[in-house]
Design a protein around this motif. Structure first.
Motif, PDB file in Angstrom:
ATOM      1  N   ILE A  21     -20.858   0.164   5.457  1.00 25.76           N
ATOM      2  CA  ILE A  21     -20.554  -1.211   5.052  1.00 25.76           C
ATOM      3  C   ILE A  21     -21.605  -2.136   5.649  1.00 25.76           C
ATOM      4  CG2 ILE A  21     -18.811  -3.036   5.081  1.00 25.76           C
ATOM      5  CD1 ILE A  21     -16.748  -0.731   5.644  1.00 25.76           C
ATOM      6  N   LEU A  28     -16.103   1.085  10.698  1.00 22.92           N
ATOM      7  CA  LEU A  28     -14.769   1.472  10.229  1.00 22.92           C
ATOM      8  C   LEU A  28     -14.056   2.232  11.338  1.00 22.92           C
ATOM      9  CD1 LEU A  28     -13.621   2.545   6.781  1.00 22.92           C
ATOM     10  CD2 LEU A  28     -12.939   3.976   8.708  1.00 22.92           C
ATOM     11  N   ASN A  71     -11.828  -2.104   8.732  1.00 24.68           N
ATOM     12  CA  ASN A  71     -13.273  -2.143   8.482  1.00 24.68           C
ATOM     13  C   ASN A  71     -13.828  -3.487   8.913  1.00 24.68           C
ATOM     14  OD1 ASN A  71     -12.247  -3.266   5.591  1.00 24.68           O
ATOM     15  ND2 ASN A  71     -14.338  -3.986   5.983  1.00 24.68           N
ATOM     16  N   SER A 109      -9.315  -5.905   7.512  1.00 24.91           N
ATOM     17  CA  SER A 109     -10.728  -6.091   7.185  1.00 24.91           C
ATOM     18  C   SER A 109     -11.231  -7.367   7.838  1.00 24.91           C
ATOM     19  CB  SER A 109     -10.927  -6.194   5.662  1.00 24.91           C
ATOM     20  OG  SER A 109     -10.509  -5.021   4.994  1.00 24.91           O
ATOM     21  N   LEU A 117     -15.725  -4.713  -1.457  1.00 19.80           N
ATOM     22  CA  LEU A 117     -15.995  -3.585  -0.567  1.00 19.80           C
ATOM     23  C   LEU A 117     -16.762  -2.486  -1.296  1.00 19.80           C
ATOM     24  CD1 LEU A 117     -12.555  -3.217   1.239  1.00 19.80           C
ATOM     25  CD2 LEU A 117     -14.736  -3.592   2.397  1.00 19.80           C
ATOM     26  N   VAL A 122     -16.549   3.355   1.951  1.00 22.88           N
ATOM     27  CA  VAL A 122     -15.316   3.148   2.702  1.00 22.88           C
ATOM     28  C   VAL A 122     -14.457   4.403   2.692  1.00 22.88           C
ATOM     29  CG1 VAL A 122     -13.124   1.892   2.738  1.00 22.88           C
ATOM     30  CG2 VAL A 122     -15.274   0.643   2.421  1.00 22.88           C
TER      31      VAL A 122
END
Length: 397
Positions: A21, A28, A71, A109, A117, A122
């Motif tokens: 990400i 994460l 995340n 998040s 996302l 993810v």
């Protein structure tokens, strides 16, 4: 290695991984209880709410949690139907990997608002995290949930109940967009105490009002803020409740952990150089004291004066006056640490150099006596520096 922070209590595992990400750095994390745990949560009061907040409100209502997946780098807020679908997918993939019901998984998040996302990354990250979660994973979890934080924020406390050790631990993130009305942060607490969901929820609300709702950095309440708690009963005590003789011991330890973590957020405000505490006493009610303490700690003029080591007590009194509380100006006394700077609503002679020297230290404690009653409250914040502007002027880059 023994657990710490989020895995200090028995029966909890965690880990943080790099899912992709962010360009680099862990992004994460997951925390898992070995058994289903009682759940509690408090959430942002911002009316613009991320998908994860809406999802978790229903999860907490069920009263059971066994895993939380988090995340960073992307808030999944203001992303419409796709954002809601992605939050549900995160929940479902985590549940599938752990072999637990989806309704027992919370999702959190944090990061940039308005960007979808990257769900392929993810999902890959979730699968890796579920495989790797361990008691030793507390540090990577704490790293994975951060954004502009400059340090890890973890803490724990252990108390003796019924001759057994009961532990409360936690990890939080938060550095900017920090203002009361639900913490403006992500916070996760775990305990091996046996507590019913309803009592845990009430305890969390009460403690939040003394900790996470008493911090501010910049006056911005975010879209994703939440504190989630899991209590899995693995310490082996009987069920704790307000009627249990050891409840005050447990509740105080729970509050101690929350206050420590809240102060760690305030101290790490974006660009900050020091923690600032506003201690207000002599109020007619606790609510009045809280409003005034938060007004002082939230004043940009007070915050910049602290940064510049300027003993400008008039800014403090000004904040007291606009907090929305009935006061008597002629009854207000103000101290910087132990240095009295105003009495009965007026300035008094004081050693400017000593006051400057005090303001150069860390922490800075501002004390205000309203002279009207017995109630008191403390709020936590930080100074306001040039670096705050630099950090937030280029947040997305």
């Amino acid at each position: 290695m023994n657990g710490f922070g989020i895995t200090a209590a028995k029966g909890f595992r965690a880990v943080g991984v790099h899912a992709g990400i962010k360009k680099e750095h862990l992004d994460l994390g997951i925390v898992v209880s070995d058994v289903p745990a009682a759940a509690a949560g408090v959430f942002t009061l911002n009316r613009v709410r991320a998908a994860c907040v809406q999802l978790n409100e229903s999860v907490v209502q069920n009263g059971i949690l066994q895993a939380i997946v988090v995340n960073s780098g992307n808030a999944n807020a203001c992303t419409g139907a796709k954002g809601w679908e992605d939050a549900q997918t995160m929940q479902a993939v985590t549940a599938d990997q752990l072999g637990i019901p989806a309704a027992h998984v919370a999702v959190a998040s944090t990061g940039v608002i308005g960007v979808e996302l990257p769900m392929e990354q993810v999902q890959t990250g979730i699968k890796a995290a579920c495989r790797e979660a361990a008691v030793e994973g507390f540090e990577t979890f704490a790293k994975a949930i951060t954004t502009t934080d400059t340090c890890l924020k973890q803490y724990q406390a252990t108390v003796n109940i019924e001759g057994k050790q009961v532990t409360i631990g936690g990890a939080v993130k938060g550095s900017g967009m920090i203002h009361p009305n639900m913490a403006t942060m992500l916070g996760f607490l775990t305990t091996d105490a046996a507590v019913g969901a309803a009592d845990l929820q009430q305890l969390l609300r009460d403690v939040t009002n003394e900790s996470f709702n008493m911090i501010t950095v910049d006056g911005d309440t975010s879209t994703n803020d939440m504190v989630l708690v899991m209590a899995n009963g693995q310490a082996g005590t009987s069920l704790l409740s307000p009627e249990h003789p050891d409840w005050p011991v447990f509740a105080q330890a729970f509050q101690d952990v929350a206050v420590y973590l809240a102060k760690s957020i305030a101290r790490d405000g974006e660009g900050a150089t020091k923690l600032v505490e506003a201690r207000v006493h002599g109020a007619k009610s606790v609510e009045d004291a809280r409003k005034i303490a938060k007004a002082i700690i939230g004043s940009n003029l007070v915050k910049t004066a602290v940064y510049g080591a300027d003993a400008n007590w008039g800014r403090i009194l000004c904040a007291v006056g606009y907090a929305g509380v009935d006061i008597v100006q002629e009854s207000v006394d103000i101290w910087l640490g132990n240095i009295p700077v105003a009495k009965k609503g007026m300035g008094i002679p004081f050693d400017e150099e000593a006051a400057k020297e005090y303001l150069l230290g860390d922490p800075v404690v501002i004390k205000v006596d309203l002279g009207l009653g017995e109630a008191a409250a403390t709020a936590y914040g930080c100074d306001l520096t040039y670096d705050y502007v630099k950090i937030n002027a280029s947040y997305r880059s």
